[in-house]
Write a protein that holds these residues in place. Structure first.
Motif, PDB file in Angstrom:
ATOM      1  N   ARG A  37     -15.021  -5.165  -3.219  1.00 22.69           N
ATOM      2  CA  ARG A  37     -13.574  -4.915  -3.288  1.00 22.69           C
ATOM      3  C   ARG A  37     -12.839  -5.446  -2.059  1.00 22.69           C
ATOM      4  O   ARG A  37     -11.644  -5.261  -1.912  1.00 22.69           O
ATOM      5  CB  ARG A  37     -13.302  -3.422  -3.467  1.00 22.69           C
ATOM      6  N   ARG A  38     -13.574  -6.079  -1.161  1.00 24.13           N
ATOM      7  CA  ARG A  38     -12.907  -6.613   0.037  1.00 24.13           C
ATOM      8  C   ARG A  38     -12.112  -7.859  -0.334  1.00 24.13           C
ATOM      9  O   ARG A  38     -12.601  -8.725  -1.049  1.00 24.13           O
ATOM     10  CB  ARG A  38     -13.942  -6.951   1.110  1.00 24.13           C
ATOM     11  N   VAL A  39     -10.893  -7.911   0.169  1.00 25.75           N
ATOM     12  CA  VAL A  39     -10.037  -9.033  -0.218  1.00 25.75           C
ATOM     13  C   VAL A  39      -9.451  -9.791   0.975  1.00 25.75           C
ATOM     14  O   VAL A  39      -9.008 -10.923   0.836  1.00 25.75           O
ATOM     15  CB  VAL A  39      -8.875  -8.558  -1.128  1.00 25.75           C
ATOM     16  N   ASP A  40      -9.472  -9.179   2.146  1.00 23.54           N
ATOM     17  CA  ASP A  40      -8.779  -9.807   3.279  1.00 23.54           C
ATOM     18  C   ASP A  40      -9.701 -10.765   4.033  1.00 23.54           C
ATOM     19  O   ASP A  40     -10.791 -10.367   4.452  1.00 23.54           O
ATOM     20  CB  ASP A  40      -8.277  -8.722   4.237  1.00 23.54           C
TER      21      ASP A  40
ATOM     22  N   ASP B  78      -9.408   5.140   7.751  1.00 12.34           N
ATOM     23  CA  ASP B  78      -9.638   3.913   6.986  1.00 12.34           C
ATOM     24  C   ASP B  78     -10.447   4.225   5.729  1.00 12.34           C
ATOM     25  O   ASP B  78     -11.322   5.094   5.745  1.00 12.34           O
ATOM     26  CB  ASP B  78     -10.440   2.909   7.820  1.00 12.34           C
TER      27      ASP B  78
ATOM     28  N   ARG C 180      -9.608  -6.741   7.223  1.00 12.51           N
ATOM     29  CA  ARG C 180      -8.771  -5.609   7.633  1.00 12.51           C
ATOM     30  C   ARG C 180      -8.427  -4.666   6.481  1.00 12.51           C
ATOM     31  O   ARG C 180      -7.439  -3.933   6.545  1.00 12.51           O
ATOM     32  CB  ARG C 180      -7.482  -6.153   8.266  1.00 12.51           C
ATOM     33  N   ASP C 181      -9.233  -4.676   5.431  1.00  5.19           N
ATOM     34  CA  ASP C 181      -8.877  -3.896   4.232  1.00  5.19           C
ATOM     35  C   ASP C 181      -8.796  -2.392   4.481  1.00  5.19           C
ATOM     36  O   ASP C 181      -7.941  -1.713   3.916  1.00  5.19           O
ATOM     37  CB  ASP C 181      -9.891  -4.163   3.116  1.00  5.19           C
TER      38      ASP C 181
ATOM     39  N   SER D  46       0.795  -1.228   0.000  1.00  8.67           N
ATOM     40  CA  SER D  46       0.000   0.000   0.000  1.00  8.67           C
ATOM     41  C   SER D  46       0.824   1.273   0.000  1.00  8.67           C
ATOM     42  O   SER D  46       0.261   2.367   0.046  1.00  8.67           O
ATOM     43  CB  SER D  46      -0.911  -0.006   1.243  1.00  8.67           C
TER      44      SER D  46
ATOM     45  N   VAL E 142     -14.452   0.340   2.174  1.00  2.00           N
ATOM     46  CA  VAL E 142     -14.203  -0.645   1.116  1.00  2.00           C
ATOM     47  C   VAL E 142     -15.507  -1.369   0.784  1.00  2.00           C
ATOM     48  O   VAL E 142     -16.036  -2.108   1.612  1.00  2.00           O
ATOM     49  CB  VAL E 142     -13.120  -1.659   1.559  1.00  2.00           C
TER      50      VAL E 142
ATOM     51  N   TRP F 265      -4.836  -1.675  -5.575  1.00  2.24           N
ATOM     52  CA  TRP F 265      -5.481  -2.934  -5.159  1.00  2.24           C
ATOM     53  C   TRP F 265      -6.647  -2.721  -4.189  1.00  2.24           C
ATOM     54  O   TRP F 265      -7.521  -3.564  -4.083  1.00  2.24           O
ATOM     55  CB  TRP F 265      -4.449  -3.893  -4.571  1.00  2.24           C
ATOM     56  N   LEU F 266      -6.660  -1.570  -3.521  1.00  4.35           N
ATOM     57  CA  LEU F 266      -7.778  -1.229  -2.639  1.00  4.35           C
ATOM     58  C   LEU F 266      -8.190   0.213  -2.931  1.00  4.35           C
ATOM     59  O   LEU F 266      -7.392   0.987  -3.461  1.00  4.35           O
ATOM     60  CB  LEU F 266      -7.347  -1.346  -1.173  1.00  4.35           C
TER      61      LEU F 266
ATOM     62  N   ARG G  45      -5.613  -0.738   5.249  1.00  6.13           N
ATOM     63  CA  ARG G  45      -4.533  -1.076   4.316  1.00  6.13           C
ATOM     64  C   ARG G  45      -4.657  -0.305   2.995  1.00  6.13           C
ATOM     65  O   ARG G  45      -3.982  -0.624   2.016  1.00  6.13           O
ATOM     66  CB  ARG G  45      -4.546  -2.580   4.041  1.00  6.13           C
TER      67      ARG G  45
END
Ligand code: NOJ
Length: 511
Positions: A368-371, A361, A375-376, A18, A364, A398-399, A379
């Protein structure tokens, strides 16, 4: 003064994905870190800690390591890392890597071999067990994420379960096996020989396990085992690692992530000054609410635990696992006051990249959430300027960007002397220039309700810090010269603390 750098310095955590992308794939890389070293030097930090950059299938975004001695192509090459280390050192900035000793990726060749057959020479490098009589997992331990996952996964081909305190793709190493210890020590030497200044140790408290693998104690069922695991064998593993690190010149440092729910005893992990040099005390460190009494209690508690054993505290407000403190505390004014607190306490402060620009923060959206751990938000990519791509090669990071990126970015805040970024820089400079702030004593002082007050003192130098946790102005006797205020560049002197204001007061010399 002879204190090692890790006691007097300030560490800046970089989540490399990031920080800054340079090759256009939407994910930050080592070259991105290298290109922003001047920002870090300008800010005045002493060291950077890179979250993992090793080869990884990225199921846990690098905390699932498939090769501890190589850089993932997503981030660059080993040569890029060597160059980053050299360029950081040239600016007087040290570099810590993030070492993940508790588990590997399921794609690590060690695990692939271990999983191959029950008679594999590496079978015992991990925790394999037969099913319980009912065919279920060997015990009731829970993994950390996703929610309510068992800490065991059944392997069809060899008909046994393996242990993972985190994702099924993160099998736990068996440190009872001396070959594992040797292999992991080799990893440390590999990097220390290359010039890294130390390691942040992932899940440092979790390495040892009770070989009897008992069910959780009553009342602890359903809680991730990683936050409960407290096996005494861990201490011997840490002592051996400490011996290894201390054999190198130049004050290499071991900073352990100690994450305990219910048992609050991170002091155990310093040993007799022969285990960790520094330890995070999580989640307490990042769960303390923005209240004067809570911080007063926490400061007293840390001193009560660490002073008797001569251990040195760490202070951290944000990291890659938790909502950022601006988001938690609810306003920039509070984020500014928190910066004064973080950088004037007794101990080593850890900044999380982006907090110097007061990032919140990102929101998201679900798609688009990936974790897997949710915890996106903390990040989100760092916005470097006001352009549509914020200094990244494309808009497709990526985020999603954090809020207000067109105005809350490094370039914009650098041009504004009143910004939070300049406040961080001034605090870092004040700390660097002052023995009292770097390594002096800390004494809590009486203060009006809602205000935290403490004194820092060393070698005849004396500072008082006052933090107003309330949203009201608080009349307050300030006997000394206000050298820095969270609320503005030219605080002058007054007898009142503004709402959410923290001040650093020089009280002249004392003996
Ligand atoms: C702690 C790390 O900070 C977190 O990001 C990771 O998911 C777990 N350990 C597992 O490695």
């Amino acid at each position: 003064m002879t204190a090692p750098w890790w006691k007097t310095g300030v560490v800046y955590q970089i989540y490399p994905r990031s920080f800054l992308d340079t090759d256009g794939d939407g994910v930050g890389d080592l070259e991105g870190v290298r290109r922003r070293l001047d920002h870090l030097a300008w800010l005045g930090v002493d060291a950077i800690w890179l979250s993992p950059v090793f080869r990884s299938p990225m199921k846990d975004f690098g905390y699932d390591v498939a090769d501890y001695c190589d850089v993932d192509p997503l981030f660059g090459t080993l040569a890029d890392l060597d160059r980053l280390i050299a360029d950081a050192h040239a600016r007087g900035i040290r570099l810590l890597l993030d070492w993940v000793p508790n588990h590997t990726s399921d794609r690590h060749p060690w695990f692939v071999e271990s999983r191959g057959s029950r008679t594999s020479p590496k079978r015992d490098w991990y925790w394999w067990r037969d099913p319980a009589p009912d065919g279920g997992p060997p015990n009731d331990w829970k993994g950390a994420f996703p929610p309510d996952i068992d800490a065991w996964t059944f392997d069809e081909s060899t008909r046994q379960f393996y242990l993972h305190q985190f994702l099924p793709e993160q099998p736990d190493l068996n440190w009872e096996n001396p070959e594992v210890v040797r292999a992991m020590h080799d990893v440390l030497r590999f990097w220390l020989d290359r010039g890294v200044d130390g390691f942040r140790i992932d899940v440092a408290h979790g390495i040892g396990k009770d070989p009897a693998l008992p069910d959780e104690a009553p009342g602890w069922h359903g809680i991730p085992h990683a936050a409960l695991n407290e096996h005494p064998s861990t201490h011997a593993y840490l002592r051996a690692i400490r011996t290894l690190a201390d054999a190198y010149p130049g004050d290499r440092v071991l900073v352990g992530e100690v994450y305990q729910l219910f048992v609050r005893a991170h002091e155990r992990y310093f040993g007799r000054n022969d285990e960790l040099h520094l330890a995070f005390d999580l989640p307490a460190a990042i769960a303390t609410p923005w209240e004067a009494d809570a911080w007063r209690d926490r400061i007293a508690d840390v001193a009560a635990r660490l002073d008797p054993i001569g251990a040195w505290p760490t202070w951290v407000l944000s990291n890659h696992d938790t909502p950022r403190h601006h988001t938690r505390f609810g306003s920039e004014a509070r984020a500014r006051a928190a910066a004064v607190l973080l950088l004037t306490l007794r101990g080593t402060p850890f900044l999380y990249a982006g907090e110097e620009i007061g990032l919140e923060d990102a929101q998201v959206p679900r798609d688009r959430r990936v974790d897997p751990g949710g915890r996106d938000g903390c990040r989100a990519p760092i916005p470097w300027d006001a352009s549509p791509t914020h200094g990244w090669p494309s808009e497709d990071a990526w985020l999603p960007w954090p809020p207000d990126a067109p105005t809350r970015n490094v370039e914009r805040l650098r041009a504004d002397e009143t910004s939070i970024m300049h406040l961080y820089r001034r605090l870092l400079a004040a700390r660097r220039a002052s023995p009292a702030l770097r390594e002096g004593s800390l004494t809590l002082l009486d203060a009006p309700d809602g205000v935290l007050a403490y004194e820092r003192r060393a070698r005849g130098e004396r500072f008082v810090v006052l933090v107003n946790f309330t949203r009201e102005a608080v009349p307050c006797e300030i006997s000394g010269r206000v050298v820095l205020s969270s609320a503005g560049t030219d605080p002058g002197r007054s007898d009142v603390l503004a709402p959410d204001e923290a001040v650093l007061v020089a009280c002249g010399s004392s003996s």
